[in-house]
Design a protein around this motif. Sequence first.
Motif, mmCIF file in Angstrom:
data_model
loop_
_atom_site.group_PDB
_atom_site.id
_atom_site.type_symbol
_atom_site.label_atom_id
_atom_site.label_comp_id
_atom_site.label_asym_id
_atom_site.label_seq_id
_atom_site.Cartn_x
_atom_site.Cartn_y
_atom_site.Cartn_z
ATOM 1 N N LYS A 73 0.825 -1.213 0.000
ATOM 2 C CA LYS A 73 0.000 0.000 0.000
ATOM 3 C C LYS A 73 0.860 1.263 0.000
ATOM 4 O O LYS A 73 0.498 2.268 -0.598
ATOM 5 N N ASN A 74 1.998 1.210 0.668
ATOM 6 C CA ASN A 74 2.933 2.340 0.694
ATOM 7 C C ASN A 74 4.226 1.937 0.001
ATOM 8 O O ASN A 74 4.760 0.859 0.258
ATOM 9 N N ILE A 75 4.725 2.830 -0.852
ATOM 10 C CA ILE A 75 5.969 2.549 -1.564
ATOM 11 C C ILE A 75 7.090 3.384 -0.952
ATOM 12 O O ILE A 75 7.029 4.615 -0.945
ATOM 13 N N VAL A 76 8.079 2.691 -0.424
ATOM 14 C CA VAL A 76 9.228 3.360 0.188
ATOM 15 C C VAL A 76 10.386 3.254 -0.803
ATOM 16 O O VAL A 76 10.916 2.163 -1.036
ATOM 17 N N THR A 77 10.744 4.377 -1.391
ATOM 18 C CA THR A 77 11.778 4.374 -2.425
ATOM 19 C C THR A 77 13.056 4.985 -1.868
ATOM 20 O O THR A 77 13.075 6.161 -1.483
ATOM 21 N N VAL A 78 14.098 4.187 -1.825
ATOM 22 C CA VAL A 78 15.379 4.679 -1.300
ATOM 23 C C VAL A 78 16.291 4.995 -2.473
ATOM 24 O O VAL A 78 16.518 4.153 -3.346
ATOM 25 N N ASN A 134 5.741 7.121 -0.882
ATOM 26 C CA ASN A 134 4.653 7.497 -1.799
ATOM 27 C C ASN A 134 5.093 8.758 -2.547
ATOM 28 O O ASN A 134 6.004 8.669 -3.334
ATOM 29 N N ASP A 135 4.502 9.919 -2.253
ATOM 30 C CA ASP A 135 4.938 11.137 -2.952
ATOM 31 C C ASP A 135 5.741 12.068 -2.057
ATOM 32 O O ASP A 135 6.148 13.138 -2.489
ATOM 33 N N LYS A 136 5.954 11.710 -0.834
ATOM 34 C CA LYS A 136 6.632 12.618 0.095
ATOM 35 C C LYS A 136 8.139 12.342 0.142
ATOM 36 O O LYS A 136 8.566 11.208 0.315
ATOM 37 N N VAL A 137 8.912 13.419 0.005
ATOM 38 C CA VAL A 137 10.370 13.299 -0.028
ATOM 39 C C VAL A 137 10.944 13.577 1.364
ATOM 40 O O VAL A 137 10.618 14.588 1.983
ATOM 41 N N PHE A 138 11.797 12.678 1.824
ATOM 42 C CA PHE A 138 12.494 12.863 3.093
ATOM 43 C C PHE A 138 13.981 12.998 2.785
ATOM 44 O O PHE A 138 14.590 12.065 2.251
ATOM 45 N N GLY A 139 14.536 14.161 3.128
ATOM 46 C CA GLY A 139 15.956 14.387 2.860
ATOM 47 C C GLY A 139 16.791 14.268 4.108
ATOM 48 O O GLY A 139 16.265 14.272 5.218
#
Length: 159
Positions: A73-78, A134-139
């Motif tokens: 359900k949630n996509i965590v893209t590293v 998802n669409d949120k970017v964590f820097g």
Amino acid sequence: MEKELEDTLEAIYLKYVDNEDNIITVLQDIQNELGYVEKEAVEWFAKKTYTPVSKFYGVITFYSQFHLAPRGKNIVTVCCGTVCHVKGAPKVIAKLKEDLKLKGADHTTRDMLFTMENVNCVGACSIAPVVIVNDKVFGKQSGDKMVKNLKYYKEELRN
Ligand code: FES
């Protein structure tokens, strides 16, 4: 093959029967309907259109938008680009895998709530290492920071 799946594929086929070159659109429709490009669906289409299965897989593997397995359900893209790698992406990945209990080559949690993927540079090197949920970017992430960030998504899913 289940009747429901066959009906879905037949409907897609009828939409594109006059436009045999449109493999990309057919695959997009399959993915939209099923959530991913199921092997059985590809084989069905290949047989139905007298097209080699390899032609479908050539397109599937060329375009990153296609997925051959169900996704969470949630996509965590590293991001695993060079800058993120140097700034600690491997440690972030290791910590996230531990937190999500992903073993070996697993990408999706057993409860289907999270899928973890790697990509090359997402173009935000100044805030490396970068993780996108998802669409949120964590820097400027560390493994611990990301585990905390994922708590929000886990709680969201519980509510
Ligand atoms: S290498 Fe990760 S954003 Fe560029």
